[in-house]
Design a protein around this motif. Sequence first.
Motif, PDB file in Angstrom:
ATOM      1  N   ILE A  42      47.851  36.754  34.285  1.00  0.00           N
ATOM      2  CA  ILE A  42      46.708  35.554  34.492  1.00  0.00           C
ATOM      3  C   ILE A  42      47.177  34.340  34.975  1.00  0.00           C
ATOM      4  CG2 ILE A  42      44.578  34.817  33.958  1.00  0.00           C
ATOM      5  CD1 ILE A  42      44.334  36.961  31.654  1.00  0.00           C
ATOM      6  N   VAL A  43      47.202  33.905  36.281  1.00  0.00           N
ATOM      7  CA  VAL A  43      47.935  32.775  36.620  1.00  0.00           C
ATOM      8  C   VAL A  43      46.687  31.709  36.925  1.00  0.00           C
ATOM      9  CG1 VAL A  43      49.840  34.203  37.278  1.00  0.00           C
ATOM     10  CG2 VAL A  43      48.114  33.500  38.962  1.00  0.00           C
ATOM     11  N   GLY A  44      45.535  31.868  36.925  1.00  0.00           N
ATOM     12  CA  GLY A  44      44.710  30.808  37.388  1.00  0.00           C
ATOM     13  C   GLY A  44      43.222  31.240  37.043  1.00  0.00           C
ATOM     14  N   ARG A  45      42.382  30.227  36.780  1.00  0.00           N
ATOM     15  CA  ARG A  45      41.032  30.642  36.016  1.00  0.00           C
ATOM     16  C   ARG A  45      40.089  29.414  36.476  1.00  0.00           C
ATOM     17  NH1 ARG A  45      40.020  26.865  31.641  1.00  0.00           N
ATOM     18  NH2 ARG A  45      42.148  26.123  31.063  1.00  0.00           N
ATOM     19  N   VAL A  59      46.237  28.496  30.839  1.00  0.00           N
ATOM     20  CA  VAL A  59      46.076  29.110  32.131  1.00  0.00           C
ATOM     21  C   VAL A  59      45.865  27.943  33.275  1.00  0.00           C
ATOM     22  CG1 VAL A  59      45.001  30.659  33.764  1.00  0.00           C
ATOM     23  CG2 VAL A  59      45.772  31.654  31.554  1.00  0.00           C
ATOM     24  N   PRO A  60      46.184  27.594  34.304  1.00  0.00           N
ATOM     25  CA  PRO A  60      45.891  26.613  35.131  1.00  0.00           C
ATOM     26  C   PRO A  60      44.534  26.721  35.827  1.00  0.00           C
ATOM     27  CG  PRO A  60      48.052  27.185  35.902  1.00  0.00           C
ATOM     28  CD  PRO A  60      47.605  28.330  34.780  1.00  0.00           C
ATOM     29  N   LEU A  70      40.864  25.538  46.935  1.00  0.00           N
ATOM     30  CA  LEU A  70      41.741  26.550  47.777  1.00  0.00           C
ATOM     31  C   LEU A  70      43.209  26.274  47.650  1.00  0.00           C
ATOM     32  CD1 LEU A  70      39.298  26.945  50.965  1.00  0.00           C
ATOM     33  CD2 LEU A  70      39.339  28.423  48.719  1.00  0.00           C
ATOM     34  N   ASP A  71      43.564  25.026  47.863  1.00  0.00           N
ATOM     35  CA  ASP A  71      45.095  24.719  47.658  1.00  0.00           C
ATOM     36  C   ASP A  71      45.542  25.003  46.282  1.00  0.00           C
ATOM     37  OD1 ASP A  71      44.934  23.910  50.444  1.00  0.00           O
ATOM     38  OD2 ASP A  71      44.731  21.785  49.925  1.00  0.00           O
ATOM     39  N   ALA A  72      44.640  24.953  45.257  1.00  0.00           N
ATOM     40  CA  ALA A  72      45.189  25.171  43.936  1.00  0.00           C
ATOM     41  C   ALA A  72      45.421  26.540  43.844  1.00  0.00           C
ATOM     42  CB  ALA A  72      44.136  24.795  43.037  1.00  0.00           C
ATOM     43  N   ILE A  73      44.666  27.399  44.419  1.00  0.00           N
ATOM     44  CA  ILE A  73      44.859  29.181  44.325  1.00  0.00           C
ATOM     45  C   ILE A  73      45.845  29.326  45.056  1.00  0.00           C
ATOM     46  CG2 ILE A  73      43.831  31.022  44.901  1.00  0.00           C
ATOM     47  CD1 ILE A  73      41.255  30.118  44.183  1.00  0.00           C
ATOM     48  N   ALA A  75      48.611  27.722  45.968  1.00  0.00           N
ATOM     49  CA  ALA A  75      49.891  27.044  45.255  1.00  0.00           C
ATOM     50  C   ALA A  75      50.225  28.101  44.257  1.00  0.00           C
ATOM     51  CB  ALA A  75      49.916  26.043  44.432  1.00  0.00           C
ATOM     52  N   LEU A  76      49.323  28.829  43.513  1.00  0.00           N
ATOM     53  CA  LEU A  76      49.715  29.686  42.460  1.00  0.00           C
ATOM     54  C   LEU A  76      50.154  31.322  42.916  1.00  0.00           C
ATOM     55  CD1 LEU A  76      46.593  29.056  40.490  1.00  0.00           C
ATOM     56  CD2 LEU A  76      48.892  28.649  39.842  1.00  0.00           C
ATOM     57  N   ARG A  77      50.076  31.343  44.155  1.00  0.00           N
ATOM     58  CA  ARG A  77      50.340  32.728  44.997  1.00  0.00           C
ATOM     59  C   ARG A  77      49.882  34.129  44.229  1.00  0.00           C
ATOM     60  NH1 ARG A  77      55.427  33.524  43.724  1.00  0.00           N
ATOM     61  NH2 ARG A  77      55.716  31.839  42.256  1.00  0.00           N
ATOM     62  N   PRO A  78      48.543  33.934  43.984  1.00  0.00           N
ATOM     63  CA  PRO A  78      48.071  35.205  43.333  1.00  0.00           C
ATOM     64  C   PRO A  78      48.178  36.534  44.260  1.00  0.00           C
ATOM     65  CG  PRO A  78      46.254  33.822  44.353  1.00  0.00           C
ATOM     66  CD  PRO A  78      47.720  32.959  44.590  1.00  0.00           C
ATOM     67  N   THR A  79      48.419  37.624  43.683  1.00  0.00           N
ATOM     68  CA  THR A  79      48.317  38.904  44.305  1.00  0.00           C
ATOM     69  C   THR A  79      46.908  39.263  44.355  1.00  0.00           C
ATOM     70  OG1 THR A  79      49.128  40.191  42.422  1.00  0.00           O
ATOM     71  CG2 THR A  79      50.650  39.335  43.760  1.00  0.00           C
ATOM     72  N   HIS A  80      46.424  39.242  43.264  1.00  0.00           N
ATOM     73  CA  HIS A  80      44.879  39.685  43.139  1.00  0.00           C
ATOM     74  C   HIS A  80      43.799  38.358  42.712  1.00  0.00           C
ATOM     75  CE1 HIS A  80      47.044  43.181  42.551  1.00  0.00           C
ATOM     76  NE2 HIS A  80      45.952  43.821  42.993  1.00  0.00           N
ATOM     77  N   LEU A  81      42.711  38.568  43.316  1.00  0.00           N
ATOM     78  CA  LEU A  81      41.617  37.465  42.913  1.00  0.00           C
ATOM     79  C   LEU A  81      40.383  38.559  42.584  1.00  0.00           C
ATOM     80  CD1 LEU A  81      40.809  34.414  43.303  1.00  0.00           C
ATOM     81  CD2 LEU A  81      39.609  35.034  45.434  1.00  0.00           C
ATOM     82  N   ILE A  82      39.782  37.947  41.467  1.00  0.00           N
ATOM     83  CA  ILE A  82      38.432  38.750  40.866  1.00  0.00           C
ATOM     84  C   ILE A  82      37.469  37.639  41.174  1.00  0.00           C
ATOM     85  CG2 ILE A  82      37.794  39.939  38.987  1.00  0.00           C
ATOM     86  CD1 ILE A  82      40.376  40.877  39.620  1.00  0.00           C
ATOM     87  N   VAL A  83      36.672  38.368  41.779  1.00  0.00           N
ATOM     88  CA  VAL A  83      35.353  37.658  42.260  1.00  0.00           C
ATOM     89  C   VAL A  83      33.859  38.163  41.666  1.00  0.00           C
ATOM     90  CG1 VAL A  83      36.511  36.204  43.947  1.00  0.00           C
ATOM     91  CG2 VAL A  83      35.065  38.275  44.434  1.00  0.00           C
TER      92      VAL A  83
END
Length: 272
Positions: A42-45, A59-60, A70-73, A75-83
């Motif tokens: 988990i790299v972002g929330r 977690v950032p 959007l820029d913060a996400i 920068a985290l280089r996610p492979t998966h986003l949960i919405v």
Amino acid sequence: MQPRAVDAAGVAHETAGAGARIVSLVPSITETLFALGLDTQIVGRTGFCVHPHDKVREVPKVGGTKAVKLDAIRALRPTHLIVNIDENVRDTVEQLRAFVPHIVVTHPQTPQDNLRLYALLGAIFDRMQQAQRLGDALEARLREAATRSFAAQNVLYLIWRDPWMGVARDTYIAAMLRLVNWQTLPDVRGGVAGAARYPLLDFDNAPWLADVDRILLASEPYRFTRTHRDTLARDARLTGKRIELIDGEMVSWYGVRAIEGIGYLLRQASAP
């Protein structure tokens, strides 16, 4: 062939590898991802993802559920986003598709839907055993609720004031309340998404108000307090109605919180 899991948007997802980097824009699902043992992935929330307290602070943050950075996400280089269909803005999610390889859409509408949610996340992130344990615990709670008998109550569940806002009957919240034989008023349905799911209320033009037995003041998204409760208790339009505070997280958060939430509702409905 790898197993595939289908999300609420009808998109099939293959199992992610150990290098999956997950950003969650849904507070209750962030909590569930930790419950599945995905801490290191988990790299972002969002700033509203506050459980479990001791883990999310590492977690950032990437903004709110709707005011997403959007820029913060990126920068985290996610492979998966949960919405989630209710909680996140569709236009924002479409912008994120430009640089996030996998977007997982969720939309639990009943407590039972959590079983599919656990299975979906477990299949995508290779946590099937952990997902099964959550499913077993939830099914035990659901069986307990089904074997109990509760007096029917018409309830007004308030989520906001100035203006007053309630919940439609086709929301997750209303479905949770029905487990203890509490039926929400007004009798409206809001469809798949949109403001009608959380209708504006005018107490001066609400003939259904006379049928309300119990008014529930949720702790979120508006944080109702005892002062609000006491003020409403003095409102002549609400004379004779039971007015009480209720933990909004326990009623409205799906995912792992539903297990504890059902137990909480069983206790609330049994209280004198």
